[in-house]
Design an enzyme around this catalytic site. Structure first.
Site, short mmCIF file in Angstrom:
data_model
loop_
_atom_site.label_atom_id
_atom_site.label_comp_id
_atom_site.label_asym_id
_atom_site.label_seq_id
_atom_site.Cartn_x
_atom_site.Cartn_y
_atom_site.Cartn_z
CD1 TRP A 1 -3.25 -0.96 0.40
CD2 TRP A 1 -2.02 -2.28 1.90
NE1 TRP A 1 -3.89 -2.03 0.76
CE2 TRP A 1 -3.39 -2.96 1.46
CE3 TRP A 1 -1.22 -2.86 2.88
CZ2 TRP A 1 -3.79 -4.17 1.94
CZ3 TRP A 1 -1.67 -4.24 3.12
CH2 TRP A 1 -3.00 -4.83 2.89
CG HIS B 1 -6.77 0.41 2.93
ND1 HIS B 1 -6.17 -0.92 3.22
CD2 HIS B 1 -6.11 1.16 3.77
CE1 HIS B 1 -5.64 -0.70 4.17
NE2 HIS B 1 -5.30 0.55 4.56
NE ARG C 1 -3.90 0.49 -2.82
CZ ARG C 1 -4.58 -0.89 -2.80
NH1 ARG C 1 -3.86 -1.64 -3.24
NH2 ARG C 1 -5.28 -1.07 -1.82
CD GLN D 1 -9.92 -0.34 -1.53
OE1 GLN D 1 -10.19 -0.18 -0.40
NE2 GLN D 1 -9.00 -0.97 -1.82
CB VAL E 1 -9.07 -9.96 7.74
CG1 VAL E 1 -10.03 -9.06 7.50
CG2 VAL E 1 -8.28 -10.17 6.48
CB ALA F 1 -13.63 -6.13 7.43
#
Ligand code: PHE
Length: 360
Positions: free
Chosen positions: A164, A186, A212, A226, A269, A323
């Site tokens: 990222w 993001h 980005r 997004q 996650v 998520a």
């Protein structure tokens, strides 16, 4: 004309003729003004000039001559007034004709803007998620690294930051942690912001622009959209995640759409997955759009990492959540058959007007 007694009534008549002849030919207001100065001008008009020359006449001749000049002046002035009315009237008529509005003509259509295809799809997604109980919220595009990375379980120097890489726009350099300002990479920072702001249950989606450091090509842009999703509550499981994303893709692409989840890694996650839907163009048989695979990758997802829950003050022993994040342009491209993401920001009206009148 001033030489001894040579001023005659004949001269007056000649001047009157000249003045009226010339006047008759005048067609516009500028010429009329010039004519007025030449013949009727107070100081050096030709008619006043005759009166000034009267000094050369004998005292007996003067009254007769003066009266003749004045009578002439009156006639010429009257002729002037008449001409002025015609010329002025003609000018007015011409102006009115030029400015005339034909009120019987149909109105000219007012050019209407169109919604950008990204906006159309964002609204559609928002409507789908509203039915599933998700609220749509938005967050800052200029973000602190704390939210973009640290609170999402991506510490400084973690190699995941390379994935990222972005635009650093300034440093907020606080005491012990370096908190810099970046253009968000993001929409996931809104996970942390939302959870910090409220207690569970949480059900939000966050559409928004991301940035980005990217070499652009047909499928990569440095600016893109997004849509983040976050649900946190007691007893939320992976099957809630799968059910939600399956329902979303079916609403979006049709009820026969299948969804596939494969293991993937995102620091925030655990477990993490990427998810794909059967290709909306070929129905899964394989085509140019899905590059023969039958699947279209839509985004990443997973169960919110216990560290992230802890970072925002949620107890992972009580709460769990899922998520997901999907690329909006990707969905737009599939839906409308667009083959180059760079169209989205080229501001080419021919492209944008394709979506005129499209309603969701
Ligand atoms: N933020 C991730 C990305 O930009 C996507 C993601 C969101 C993955 C939420 C998992 C959970 O790639």
């Amino acid at each position: 004309m001033t030489t001894g007694g040579s001023i005659e009534v004949g001269q007056i008549e000649a001047l009157e003729r000249e003045a009226t002849d010339r006047l008759a030919q005048i067609a516009d207001e500028a010429a009329l003004e010039g004519w007025f100065r030449e013949f009727l001008g107070r100081k050096d008009g030709k008619l006043s000039g005759l009166l000034r020359g009267m000094g050369a006449l004998s005292p007996e001749e003067r009254p007769r001559f003066g009266a003749a000049v004045n009578a002439t002046k009156d006639r010429v002035t009257a002729a002037y007034e008449a001409r002025k009315a015609t010329v002025g009237g003609a000018a007015l008529t011409a102006r009115l004709a030029a400015d005339a509005v034909d009120i019987t003509q149909p109105g000219r259509p007012v050019p209407m803007g169109t919604l950008h295809p990204t906006t159309l799809v964002t609204r559609e997604l928002s409507a789908i998620f509203a039915l599933l109980g998700f609220q749509t919220i938005e967050g800052p595009e200029v973000e602190e690294t704390r939210y973009n990375f640290d609170l999402l379980n991506i510490p400084t120097n973690h190699p995941a930051r390379d994935k990222w890489d972005t635009f650093y726009v300034g440093s907020r350099g606080t005491d012990d942690t370096v908190n810099e300002i970046v253009l968000r990479t993001h929409t996931s920072p809104m996970q942390a912001r939302t959870m910090q702001r409220q207690d569970p249950p949480v059900r939000v989606i966050v559409p928004g622009r991301c940035y980005r450091y990217e070499a652009t090509d047909a499928s990569h842009e440095a600016i893109f959209f997004q849509l983040e999703g976050l649900a946190v509550d007691k007893k939320i499981t992976m099957s809630d995640l799968k059910g939600t994303l399956t329902e979303m893709t079916r609403q979006l692409f049709g009820s026969s759409t299948k969804v596939r989840f494969r293991c993937d890694f995102f620091p925030f996650v655990e477990p993490g997955v990427d998810f794909s839907a059967t290709c909306a163009v070929c129905g899964g048989k394989g085509c140019r759009v899905c590059k023969g695979t039958g699947w279209l990758e839509l985004g990443g997802a997973g169960m919110v990492h216990p560290n992230v829950l802890r970072n925002v003050g949620y107890d992972p022993a009580i709460y769990s959540g899922f998520a997901f994040g999907l690329g909006i342009e990707r969905i737009v491209m599939i839906k409308y058959g667009i083959d180059d993401i760079r169209n989205f920001y080229a501001n080419d009206l021919r492209f944008l007007e394709e979506f005129a009148g499209t309603r969701i």
